[in-house]
Design an enzyme around this catalytic site. Structure first.
Site, PDB file in Angstrom:
ATOM      1  N   LYS A  63      14.969  19.852  51.458  1.00  0.00           N
ATOM      2  CA  LYS A  63      15.473  20.823  51.721  1.00  0.00           C
ATOM      3  C   LYS A  63      16.815  21.198  50.800  1.00  0.00           C
ATOM      4  O   LYS A  63      17.360  20.179  50.391  1.00  0.00           O
ATOM      5  CB  LYS A  63      15.955  20.758  53.376  1.00  0.00           C
ATOM      6  CG  LYS A  63      16.855  21.929  53.896  1.00  0.00           C
ATOM      7  CD  LYS A  63      17.095  21.427  55.413  1.00  0.00           C
ATOM      8  CE  LYS A  63      17.763  22.765  56.013  1.00  0.00           C
ATOM      9  NZ  LYS A  63      18.297  22.327  57.468  1.00  0.00           N
TER      10      LYS A  63
ATOM     11  N   SER B 130      16.932  25.986  61.048  1.00  0.00           N
ATOM     12  CA  SER B 130      17.127  26.347  59.575  1.00  0.00           C
ATOM     13  C   SER B 130      16.273  25.592  58.672  1.00  0.00           C
ATOM     14  O   SER B 130      16.392  26.503  57.631  1.00  0.00           O
ATOM     15  CB  SER B 130      18.669  25.678  59.446  1.00  0.00           C
ATOM     16  OG  SER B 130      18.932  24.319  59.276  1.00  0.00           O
TER      17      SER B 130
ATOM     18  N   SER C 138      17.098  22.067  63.993  1.00  0.00           N
ATOM     19  CA  SER C 138      16.585  22.754  62.711  1.00  0.00           C
ATOM     20  C   SER C 138      15.516  22.022  62.000  1.00  0.00           C
ATOM     21  O   SER C 138      14.991  22.278  61.145  1.00  0.00           O
ATOM     22  CB  SER C 138      17.770  22.517  61.602  1.00  0.00           C
ATOM     23  OG  SER C 138      18.802  23.606  61.931  1.00  0.00           O
TER      24      SER C 138
END
Lengths: 485, 482
Positions: free
Chosen positions: B72, B147, B171
């Site tokens: 990420k 997210s 997330s």
């Protein structure tokens, strides 16, 4: 009307830990700009702080030396404000739970400026402390013509903030407070506290009020003093300026002023109209730490402070209070004296040698005690040799001069110069016999009652021995032999 | 069968058997990405040359030897961009490896590719990326969740064998649910946060996205443990999380929080999750009703604490030392203002302003301090529940993936997407989402996630429970058509 000044000091002290407060970068003054940086002290995205426990110990130690209460839990908070020298735009500090609270700094006569030592209004005053907390230092900005450079070497250095109660009454007291505080911090080994290097920085809060008025006047903060005498001058100026303003009927308001050492004046920096809201909150990256183990470890290594040393020198060694102060207040001199007198039978003699011969030799050569060519052990030996009568006091001075010039130990110099006193009884007895035999008239005078004649005989023996005979022994042997005749 | 459709465990076996080389695996993956990612947009950056060089030297005998792992865009990888999908960090390259990345490398893995996300991990749909939205592989007109939407989507679309994400309020688990993969949020302190760009420091935790529960266990094995660079990481033993997989779950007690099954949930989700719970019963688990009485306050508490911490964490992005700097500012204050105005997106600004407000003098006690107290009550809710049960079972998200743009103008409704996941972060417990069925919409199958929550540092039991369900159901084997 008479006006009373009130001063409170906020002192920032860099701790002399090996590494920074929250990362492993070394703490070093004067390195190449940005040589000692890492993602943590540069505040790079993703970096996290880790507490330097030695900084906690040193702060706890300072607290104990100053008689503070140590908090059972050490907690850090974030102080939020934007400034380019603050890489995270928040400073890790302590807000509502400072590591140390209370305590005080005892002032002593010699901590005052020399010219003020005769007029001390409150002898033995103790200036109380509000708190001591620990935080990280910010970076250093360098302003050039069209740009500003930032050196992050200093960013993250452990910094203690020591806040006094507003109960300092004069610039001279402020001077004494800083001097005494500095001595304690240096003796505690927590900081070198050199103001010129920024290791000790001081902000003054000063106000004046008419005598008889209870409430303090408007608090005005002065910054940018880089010496203790600068603080004294700045306060003297500022107090006079404020009194003058009051007398002219001008209303003073809370503001921050900057001391300009060159012009000897303070200048307005900012008013408090735009008071900061620092939005403190506990730093979630740092878990609170129990302090009992840390404090326990520190209690076991409390150093002796100047005040205790002064008292001990007076009580145990019979040194005068003034001399004790000179010896104890300076950490270098004090350590030197401690080492030199360690095995001494007469520490007072060592003290005299340090205060007279050593200090004047250092003074003449503008040398520092730390770089003294005569090691404390050597000086101790020299004094012992003299005390034992192995050489005379006069010879001792000669030896000392040679030690200072060459760094050689006293025994070497004594041997080289052939100064060693003759203390061999057999040899001395033979010399005495020789002199008695060669001077029948003087011997007769002595025996007839002219006691002082023995001095002539003594002189003759010393001469024969080329000055090496132990004078005390010569006197004894002569007296015995003359009585036995 | 395509190489890229293998699970991490499967590709590991292929590599160990030397049926395929690490470079071939990487090449296959890159071909897959090149083919499908234009429609998914899960990746924001890849450095094939660097990964290929690492693949050539990979040691396949290591636990994750030679396997590419997607990261990420909020986790630092030395030399790679780390923009957190924000304009303010565009062009920034990491000068260091996050601890999890060091650990992955030590396990032989190859960090490959930066995945898209909501800017600074703030969002539940990955629409708040400054680069592009990411599209759900099951229906590209829908969001992948957030997210960590990029990480979830690339795993679901066979563009990665596994990916790292971060979970501050759901997330990892919520996008895993919406994309139909496994997403694990470890207990707070299990995995080092050093090198994770902080959103809310007391809530953030890094965790894996994988195609199977076993793969999650292998990933957790690699990234867990005490880190002296993160004072909030804990010195708890790291067991072999794969060792207990496959063990019987008979007699384990699963709690159904009554406050989580009270309506407001999409009926398809409600029905599917209840069916999954019945399935657990058939596997021998005992289902017990538990109560988490402070559930109703979780979202409110979360948006105070998370934004407060974020307001300070994001203060460092000011254009002075790195990242975007606004041009033409007349003075320092203006430079700060313009830089941050240009650099941050609307949601990030909204949260910074909210966080600044709740910490302000005069409001601190009413908001931040009170929120911390309620957080303690929420944590106690779980402690009490875990006295009765081994784990809690509930939906991950109240609904399947929604349409792109559907919630963009309604932040409050968007915040409710995390209603079932937020409490785990507030309580510091561990949680996992696994696929448990599908909802049909517009002729497309949309994955539904089942959430299991466990005691702090009880990941082994959580994984065992998740694995038992997964292995006795077909859901994890279904793949989106791309």
């Amino acid at each position: 009307m008479r006006y009373l000044p009130t001063v409170g000091l906020e002192v920032h002290v860099q701790l002399k830990t090996r590494s920074k407060m929250f990362c492993a970068c070394p703490v070093e003054f004067g390195a190449e700009p940005n040589a000692h940086t890492c993602p943590v002290c540069l505040g790079l995205p993703g970096a996290l702080p880790v507490m330097n426990l030695e900084a906690l110990r040193m702060t706890a130690l300072s607290g104990l030396l100053l008689g503070c209460d140590i908090a059972p839990v050490c907690k850090f908070d974030r102080k939020n404000y934007f400034y380019p020298d603050m890489p995270k735009n928040y400073q890790i500090s302590q807000y509502d739970m400072p590591l140390c609270a209370g305590g005080g700094v005892p002032l002593h006569d010699m901590a005052y400026p020399k010219d003020a030592q005769k007029n001390i209004t409150h002898p033995d005053k103790v200036v109380r402390l509000v708190r001591i907390h620990l935080e990280e230092d910010v970076a250093k900005s360098f302003h050039f013509e069209t740009s500003t450079g930032i050196d992050f070497n200093r960013a993250g250095t452990p910094l203690m903030e020591i806040v006094s109660e507003p109960e300092i009454d004069s610039p001279e007291e402020a001077f004494a407070y800083l001097t005494a505080l500095k001595q304690i911090l240096i003796h505690g080994g927590v900081s070198d506290a050199d103001m010129e290097k920024g290791q000790l920085r001081c902000d003054c809060n000063v106000s004046v009020r008419p005598e008889g008025q209870k409430e303090f006047g408007a608090k005005i903060e002065i910054k940018n003093m880089n010496s203790i005498s600068g603080v004294r001058r700045a306060l003297a100026y500022e107090i006079a300026r404020q009194i003058d303003a009051c007398e002219r009927g001008e209303a003073l308001r809370q503001e921050t002023r900057r001391w300009d050492d060159a012009s000897g004046q303070t200048w307005l920096m900012r008013t408090k109209e735009y008071a900061h809201d620092y939005r403190y909150f506990p730093d979630p990256d740092l878990l609170p730490v129990k302090t009992d183990v840390l404090v326990g470890a520190v209690r076991g290594r409390l150093p002796e402070l100047p005040a205790a040393r002064r008292a001990r020198y007076v009580a145990d060694y019979g040194v005068s209070p003034y001399d004790a102060g000179v010896l104890a207040n300076d950490i270098g001199l004090s350590s030197y004296f401690e080492a030199a007198s360690k095995d001494s039978a007469k520490p007072k003699s060592v003290a005299n040698w340090v205060l007279n011969d050593l200090l004047s030799a250092l003074g003449a050569s503008s040398g520092a005690i730390e770089a003294c060519p005569v090691s404390p052990e050597s000086l101790g030996k020299l004094v012992a040799v003299i005390e034992r009568g192995e050489i005379s006091g006069k010879q001792g001075k000669e030896v000392f001069a040679e030690m200072f010039a060459t760094g050689k130990p006293p025994q070497t110099i004594i041997a080289e110069k052939g100064m060693k006193q003759e203390s061999d009884t057999g040899a001395i007895e033979a010399l005495c016999d020789q002199v008695i035999e060669a001077n029948p008239k003087v011997v007769a005078d002595y025996r007839a009652g002219k006691v002082s004649s023995i001095n002539f005989l003594k002189g003759q023996v010393m001469k024969l021995s080329q000055g090496k005979a132990n004078p005390g022994m010569v006197g004894e042997v002569l007296a015995r032999k003359l009585a036995d005749l | 069968m395509e190489l890229t459709s293998l699970s991490l465990s499967e590709v590991r076996e292929e590599l160990r058997a030397k049926n395929v080389s690490p470079l071939e695996v990487l090449q296959a993956l890159e071909e897959r990405i090149a083919r499908v990612d234009p429609a998914i947009r899960g990746y924001v950056a890849r450095d094939f040359e660097s990964a290929a060089a690492q693949a050539k030297n990979a040691d396949v005998s290591l636990p994750l030897g030679g396997i590419p792992i997607a990261i990420k865009d909020v986790i630092n990888v030395l030399g790679e961009p780390c923009a957190c999908a924000s304009k303010i960090l565009r062009g920034y390259r990491s000068p260091y490896d996050a601890t999890v990345v060091k650990k992955l490398r030590a396990a032989g893995a190859i960090p490959y590719g930066r995945t898209n996300m909501d800017e600074f991990a703030m969002g539940s749909s990955t629409e708040n990326s400054s680069i592009s939205p990411t599209y759900n592989p099951w229906d590209t007109s829908r969001i992948p969740g957030g997210s960590s939407g990029g990480s979830a989507a690339v795993v679901a679309a066979d563009e990665a064998f596994a990916a790292l994400g971060s979970d501050t309020g759901g997330s990892i688990r919520q996008p895993a649910a919406l994309c139909g993969c496994a997403g694990l949020k470890p207990s707070y302190g299990r995995v080092s946060r050093f090198g994770l760009v902080a959103f809310a420091s007391s809530l953030d935790q890094i965790g894996p996205f994988t195609k199977t529960v076993r793969d999650s266990a292998l990933m957790l094995n690699a990234i867990s443990g005490l880190d002296t660079q993160d004072s909030t990481s804990l010195d708890e033993p790291v067991p072999d999380y794969a060792a207990t997989l496959g063990q019987d779950i008979k007699g384990l007690r699963l709690g159904m929080p009554k406050e989580y099954f009270v309506g407001g949930i999409d009926p398809r989700v409600d029905e599917t999750v209840r069916a999954a719970i019945r399935h657990y019963e058939s596997l021998g688990a005992e289902i017990v009703e538990v109560s988490l009485p402070h559930t109703g306050h979780a979202v409110g508490v979360y948006y105070i604490i998370a934004t407060a911490e974020a307001s300070a964490n994001l203060a460092r992005f000011d254009g002075v030392r790195y990242g975007h700097r606004a041009a033409g500012a007349a003075n320092l204050l203006e430079q700060y203002g313009k830089t941050r105005e240009e650099g941050f997106g609307a949601e990030v600004k909204r949260r910074i302003i909210l966080g600044t407000y709740v910490l302000s003098s005069g409001y601190y006690d009413a908001y931040y301090l009170r929120a911390q107290k309620v957080r303690t009550l929420i944590r106690r809710d779980f402690t009490t529940a875990f006295d009765k049960v081994d784990a809690i079972v509930c939906p991950t998200s109240p609904e399947p993936a929604f349409k792109i743009g559907e919630r963009s103008d309604d932040p409050l409704r968007m915040y409710l997407a995390d209603i079932f996941t937020i409490a785990a972060n507030l309580a510091g417990i561990c949680g996992i989402s696994i696929p448990c069925g599908f909802a049909q919409a517009d002729g497309k199958a949309l994955p539904i996630g089942l959430q299991l929550l466990g005691k702090p540092f009880d990941e082994a039991r959580l994984l065992k429970l998740a694995h038992a369900y997964e292995q006795s159901t077909p859901w994890h084997k279904q793949k989106p058509v791309l």
